[in-house]
Design a protein around this motif. Structure first.
Motif, PDB file in Angstrom:
ATOM      1  N   LEU A  49       0.832  -1.204   0.000  1.00  0.00           N
ATOM      2  CA  LEU A  49       0.000   0.000   0.000  1.00  0.00           C
ATOM      3  C   LEU A  49       0.869   1.258   0.000  1.00  0.00           C
ATOM      4  CD1 LEU A  49      -2.763   1.507   0.667  1.00  0.00           C
ATOM      5  CD2 LEU A  49      -2.133   1.191   3.038  1.00  0.00           C
ATOM      6  N   GLU A  50       1.920   1.213   0.830  1.00  0.00           N
ATOM      7  CA  GLU A  50       2.772   2.400   0.952  1.00  0.00           C
ATOM      8  C   GLU A  50       3.471   2.720  -0.356  1.00  0.00           C
ATOM      9  OE1 GLU A  50       5.545   1.963   4.163  1.00  0.00           O
ATOM     10  OE2 GLU A  50       3.915   1.705   5.596  1.00  0.00           O
ATOM     11  N   SER A  51       3.863   1.660  -1.053  1.00  0.00           N
ATOM     12  CA  SER A  51       4.669   1.898  -2.250  1.00  0.00           C
ATOM     13  C   SER A  51       3.822   2.113  -3.496  1.00  0.00           C
ATOM     14  CB  SER A  51       5.628   0.721  -2.455  1.00  0.00           C
ATOM     15  OG  SER A  51       4.854  -0.455  -2.589  1.00  0.00           O
ATOM     16  N   THR A 260      -5.995   9.307   1.885  1.00  0.00           N
ATOM     17  CA  THR A 260      -6.371   7.993   2.421  1.00  0.00           C
ATOM     18  C   THR A 260      -5.117   7.175   2.700  1.00  0.00           C
ATOM     19  OG1 THR A 260      -8.318   8.098   1.002  1.00  0.00           O
ATOM     20  CG2 THR A 260      -7.868   6.010   2.025  1.00  0.00           C
ATOM     21  N   GLN A 261      -4.192   7.215   1.744  1.00  0.00           N
ATOM     22  CA  GLN A 261      -2.951   6.450   1.914  1.00  0.00           C
ATOM     23  C   GLN A 261      -2.195   6.936   3.148  1.00  0.00           C
ATOM     24  OE1 GLN A 261       0.117   7.072  -1.006  1.00  0.00           O
ATOM     25  NE2 GLN A 261       0.435   4.860  -1.222  1.00  0.00           N
ATOM     26  N   LYS A 262      -2.192   8.234   3.318  1.00  0.00           N
ATOM     27  CA  LYS A 262      -1.478   8.811   4.451  1.00  0.00           C
ATOM     28  C   LYS A 262      -2.096   8.353   5.773  1.00  0.00           C
ATOM     29  CE  LYS A 262       0.507  13.412   4.970  1.00  0.00           C
ATOM     30  NZ  LYS A 262       0.247  14.812   4.581  1.00  0.00           N
ATOM     31  N   LEU A 264      -4.103   5.713   6.288  1.00  0.00           N
ATOM     32  CA  LEU A 264      -4.025   4.266   6.510  1.00  0.00           C
ATOM     33  C   LEU A 264      -2.614   3.854   6.885  1.00  0.00           C
ATOM     34  CD1 LEU A 264      -6.371   2.852   3.738  1.00  0.00           C
ATOM     35  CD2 LEU A 264      -6.802   3.096   6.170  1.00  0.00           C
ATOM     36  N   ASN A 265      -1.641   4.506   6.275  1.00  0.00           N
ATOM     37  CA  ASN A 265      -0.240   4.228   6.616  1.00  0.00           C
ATOM     38  C   ASN A 265      -0.052   4.380   8.117  1.00  0.00           C
ATOM     39  OD1 ASN A 265       2.494   3.844   6.522  1.00  0.00           O
ATOM     40  ND2 ASN A 265       2.986   5.813   5.563  1.00  0.00           N
ATOM     41  N   LYS A 266      -0.738   5.386   8.660  1.00  0.00           N
ATOM     42  CA  LYS A 266      -0.614   5.661  10.089  1.00  0.00           C
ATOM     43  C   LYS A 266      -1.403   4.654  10.924  1.00  0.00           C
ATOM     44  CE  LYS A 266      -1.966   9.789  12.404  1.00  0.00           C
ATOM     45  NZ  LYS A 266      -2.025  11.250  12.274  1.00  0.00           N
TER      46      LYS A 266
HETATM   47  C1  LIG Z   1       4.250   5.627   5.874  1.00  0.00           C
HETATM   48  O1  LIG Z   1       4.714   5.856   7.183  1.00  0.00           O
HETATM   49  C2  LIG Z   1       6.106   5.740   7.341  1.00  0.00           C
HETATM   50  C3  LIG Z   1       6.412   5.968   8.815  1.00  0.00           C
HETATM   51  O2  LIG Z   1       5.540   5.297   9.641  1.00  0.00           O
HETATM   52  C4  LIG Z   1       6.818   6.746   6.451  1.00  0.00           C
HETATM   53  O3  LIG Z   1       8.186   6.557   6.563  1.00  0.00           O
HETATM   54  C5  LIG Z   1       6.387   6.535   5.025  1.00  0.00           C
HETATM   55  O4  LIG Z   1       6.940   7.541   4.198  1.00  0.00           O
HETATM   56  C6  LIG Z   1       4.878   6.624   4.913  1.00  0.00           C
HETATM   57  N1  LIG Z   1       4.484   6.351   3.555  1.00  0.00           N
HETATM   58  C7  LIG Z   1       3.625   7.115   2.888  1.00  0.00           C
HETATM   59  C8  LIG Z   1       3.298   6.689   1.519  1.00  0.00           C
HETATM   60  O5  LIG Z   1       3.109   8.068   3.407  1.00  0.00           O
END
Ligand SMILES: *[C@@H]1O[C@H](CO)[C@@H](O)[C@H](O)[C@H]1NC(C)=O
Ligand SMILES: *[C@@H]1O[C@H](CO)[C@@H](O)[C@H](O)[C@H]1NC(C)=O
Ligand SMILES: *[C@@H]1O[C@H](CO)[C@@H](O)[C@H](O)[C@H]1NC(C)=O
Ligand SMILES: *[C@@H]1O[C@H](CO)[C@@H](O)[C@H](O)[C@H]1NC(C)=O
Ligand SMILES: *[C@@H]1O[C@H](CO)[C@@H](O)[C@H](O)[C@H]1NC(C)=O
Length: 809
Positions: A49-51, A260-262, A264-266
């Motif tokens: 998801l993050e990538s 949303t990505q931001k 959910l990442n959290k």
């Molecule tokens: C997701 O969170 C991590 C830290 O928890 C951060 O390093 C990363 O850049 C974030 N990714 C996005 C896509 O925001």
């Protein structure tokens, strides 16, 4: 306790309630390895998801994600996703207007739209199958690939759960939005102010299908709330569809994808951390199973859901400037949650439109409302904010509490009235126990509900305490008194029952049946017979009872006979004495202890059955509760029966009868007749009218027994014969009916009658000597010619003015 069985039943129940949950990982070490697998998969999905970037998931373009549910091999109906998004976008456009649609793309210029920031609430509405459905190709899934692993191999099943087959129905949603730093992402808007942009949210949705049997299904969805546009994006998360991990790709724009990505990442990182540190060792923190329908690896697979919702902007009549409505709304929300007493207009209801899509089962449905339907047919889904709902609930419980207090007050007045054994003996034990059962049921259900509703604990427990007082102190006290007074009567009934069960060839039985026949034929029992039957009563041989008074025990309601009943059980019938001697037993009727146990067992059984009934299919459940209500509201019937059986009247105070008839109907009037009731039960005025009519028919019967005589509706042989204290005095040729009470008054020429013939003939009244009050009484006497109709007319009320106590020869 006389009988240990109920006690054992309670122990077993407690054991079932408190035995450890077999699903909890502490009892299954193997679940830990499953947990590790799950965490590994979630972490993989999260990194995916993050990538990922906007547009990485585009089935039309043959671009897929390596997250379960978003893979190409799974053959889900993702091709329709764009159409679904388009449909959802139309709903947004209809809600906020053409001018504001740019907001979806992150252009937040201009005024803020009046949306609630916290949409926690309870929503109801109707759904219809979406016109999109025809455009979605239903995926052909290999069912055996989804079969859950049972102890004897894979379990086969015909279709997924939650598979929507009907075309319309009702739905309700329970939205909860938690606060806390972890659940929100904020950013700066165009004035440079820091505002909250997106927050995580949970929705429990119940969907009822009109066409399929059953109560519909429940599903818990997790997702995000776009605070600027009032949109909600939700999905289920299971092993075959890790919905929340691909949620950004389902968003309607690149801007929404980003926030949303931001978020959910959290949030997802936080949840997975909790899982792996053993703080919350659950396999699936986003499980779509609710408390009522838990889901685990053993249950049959269900259809997955993706849901788009759009809040409708509030219309509050403030035009001072463009931002005024949203400022006022903010203020209202604040005031609702942390009341300061500011006077504000009532908070408008939440209103949402909804589009739902199932990628694996290939159906879509939406809320019923404009523009596709006229507002009369449906207004999408709407309902109060949770705070408003709580205020409402508190008020309604307060009202119900005052109803309970009034009931208690009536009961204490009735208790005071029924302080003598003779008045208590008239009251039906079963009427009072039904009323007490109702109170017990209220106590239990209020205590239960208070466990689940956080905001209403105090009022609920207060009301429960009132009804607890009503049942355990006053109700039980009254029941105990009645029980004690009526004990001899029950013992006699018990003896008679056993006598009837004993051999019918018994000579005494034969004699008794002969006697019964005699009285049925209307022939007066001979004097010898009387003497034999009532041998033990000192006055028996001197007072031949009237035809209808074979057993003086049943008559009661007189200070002359009742006390002798109470002193000792009347064992004066030859048949009963013989039977007792013959069987050699002298069993007493069940004591109050047994009755007490029976009362509470019945209460518990009803409660558990009703708890179970809440999960039954809709129609069955409604039928069950209406039947239960009907049985409960039959509480006057035992009293009517007892009045008729003992041939006495006026057992209960009239304010008690009228008050209870009104107050006991109140909860039903509330649930069946009040639209905004806390349970959102459907209004059903017909059922309510039937229930109310039934209670009042019984109350009117009670009144009519007072006026027309306790047995006016019964045929002569329905009840055991009883002595009539208010006989119609008839002057027939032989004077046969006259002697009751004043046998000397049979004819005007009788020496002891002090009538003045001239006067009495005019108005049909005769003068009698009252031996007790030593006065002359004027008593209406029916002439020989006027016959029966006079007895049913004015004479009915007139004869209530005199009473003939002891029949005299
Ligand atoms: C997701 O969170 C991590 C830290 O928890 C951060 O390093 C990363 O850049 C974030 N990714 C996005 C896509 O925001
Ligand atoms: C998808 O993810 C799995 C692990 O969950 C991995 O084994 C597989 O190689 C990945 N497939 C692709 C095409 O990246
Ligand atoms: C369906 O799945 C089962 C087990 O996964 C497999 O054995 C079977 O070949 C599959 N059937 C088809 C038609 O793909
Ligand atoms: C859902 O029900 C439809 C019939 O209405 C059926 O054709 C379809 O196979 C079912 N889907 C699943 C996944 O069970
Ligand atoms: C929304 O309101 C509910 C009920 O008052 C409260 O529990 C919840 O924390 C609120 N959420 C937010 C985000 O303010």
């Amino acid at each position: 306790m006389a009988d240990p069985r109920p006690f054992i039943a309670v122990i077993i129940l407690l054991f079932i309630l408190f035995s450890p949950d077999p699903q909890s990982p502490a009892n299954h070490p193997s679940i830990y390895s499953r947990l590790e697998e799950a965490i590994a998969e979630e972490s993989h999905a999260l990194s995916n998801l993050e990538s990922s970037h906007f547009g990485d998931f585009n089935p039309l373009d043959n671009r897929w994600l390596n997250i379960s549910g978003y893979r190409k091999e799974q053959d889900y109906a993702w091709v329709a996703l764009d159409k679904v998004k388009e449909r959802a976008r139309e709903q947004v456009k209809h809600a906020i207007g053409e001018d504001y649609i740019k907001r979806i793309d992150g252009d937040n210029g201009g005024s803020t739209l009046p949306f609630y920031q916290n949409v926690s609430g309870v929503l109801h509405g109707s759904w219809v199958r979406s016109p999109l459905s025809s455009a979605i190709e239903v995926p052909r899934l290999n069912m055996s690939a989804f079969a859950p692993e049972g102890p004897f191999g894979p379990i086969t099943f015909p279709t997924f759960g939650r598979n929507l087959t009907g075309t319309e129905g009702k739905m309700s949603l329970h939205v909860s939005e938690r606060d806390g730093e972890r659940n929100v992402v904020s950013g700066s808007n165009n004035d440079g102010r820091e505002v909250d942009l997106i927050r995580s949210i949970t929705v429990e949705m119940t969907v009822q299908d009109d066409e399929s049997f059953g109560d519909g299904w429940e599903v818990k969805l997790h997702g995000v709330h776009f605070l600027e546009t009032g949109g909600l994006l939700l999905a289920t998360t299971t092993e075959k569809f890790r919905g929340i991990f691909g949620l950004p790709h389902l968003a309607m724009s690149e801007y929404q994808f980003g926030i949303t990505q931001k978020l959910l990442n959290k949030t997802l990182t936080g949840v997975i951390n909790k899982q792996s540190t053993g703080y919350a060792p659950v396999l699936n923190p986003w499980s779509p199973g609710t408390d009522n329908s838990p889901e685990n690896q053993f249950s049959t697979p269900n259809c997955e859901l993706v849901v788009y919702m759009q809040e409708q902007p509030m219309h509050i009549g403030v035009t001072a400037n463009v931002d005024a409505p949203s400022t006022l709304l903010r203020f209202m929300e604040q005031e609702l949650r942390f009341p300061t007493g500011a006077s504000l207009p009532p908070a408008p209801e939440l209103q949402f439109s909804l589009t739902a899509f199932s990628p694996d089962c290939g159906f879509a449905f939406e809320s019923k409302g404009p523009p596709d339907f006229v507002p009369q047919e449906g207004q999408h889904i709407n309902g109060p904010k949770i705070e408003v709902q709580h205020i409402r609930g508190r008020r309604h419980i307060l009202f119900f509490g005052s109803v309970l207090a009034l009931q208690l007050w009536l009961l204490t007045r009735q208790l005071r009235e029924a302080s003598t054994p003779s008045t208590r003996s008239r009251v039906s034990f079963y009427t009072i126990s039904m009323l007490a059962l109702g109170d017990g049921f209220t106590t239990m259900s209020f205590c239960l509900v208070s466990l689940f509703v956080d905001g209403l604990w105090v009022p609920l427990i207060g009301a429960a305490f009132l009804s607890f007082m009503s049942v355990s102190f006053f109700g039980m006290r009254f029941l105990m008194d009645i029980w004690a007074v009526q004990q001899p009567e029950r013992e006699q009934a018990e003896r008679q029952r056993r006598a009837a069960a004993s051999s019918s060839s018994n000579a005494d039985n034969a004699a008794r049946s002969q006697e019964t026949q005699d009285s049925a034929n209307g022939a007066p029992p001979t004097v010898t017979n009387q003497a034999e039957v009532h041998g033990t009563a000192p006055t028996a041989d001197t007072l031949p009872l009237p035809v209808t008074a074979r057993r003086p025990v049943d008559t009661g309601a007189t200070p002359i006979i009742i006390p002798s009943d109470q002193d000792e059980p009347v064992g004066d019938e030859p048949t009963t004495t013989v039977t007792d001697a013959g069987t050699g037993t002298n069993q007493r009727a069940p004591g109050f202890g047994a009755m007490y146990t029976r009362f509470y067992i019945l209460l518990l059984v009803t409660l558990f059955l009703s708890l179970n009934a809440t999960t039954w299919p809709h129609s069955l459940r409604r039928g069950y509760f209406t039947l239960l209500a009907f049985l409960y509201l039959s509480f006057w019937t035992p009293q009517i029966y007892r009045n008729a059986w003992r041939n006495c009247r006026h057992a209960l105070r009239w304010d008690f009868v009228a008050g209870q008839s009104v107050l006991r109907l109140m909860p039903f009037a509330y649930f069946y007749g009040f639209r905004t009731n806390v349970l959102f039960a459907e209004v059903d005025l017909i059922d309510l009218a039937i229930l109310a009519a039934w209670v009042w028919i019984q109350a009117i019967l009670l009144v009519s027994q007072e006026i027309l005589g306790p047995r006016w509706f019964a045929r002569g042989d329905w009840f055991p014969p009883a002595y009539d204290y208010h006989p119609v005095l008839r002057q027939d040729e032989e004077g046969g009916n006259m002697p009751i009470g004043f046998s000397q008054a049979t004819s005007p020429s009788s020496p002891t009658l002090s009538a003045k013939p001239g006067e009495s003939r005019d108005n049909g009244k005769w003068m009698f000597d009252c031996a007790i009050c030593m006065q002359e009484l004027e008593v209406p006497v029916v002439g020989a010619k006027t016959g029966a109709d006079a007895g049913l007319g004015g004479g009915l009320l007139a004869r209530r003015q005199y009473m003939t106590a002891v029949p005299h020869l």
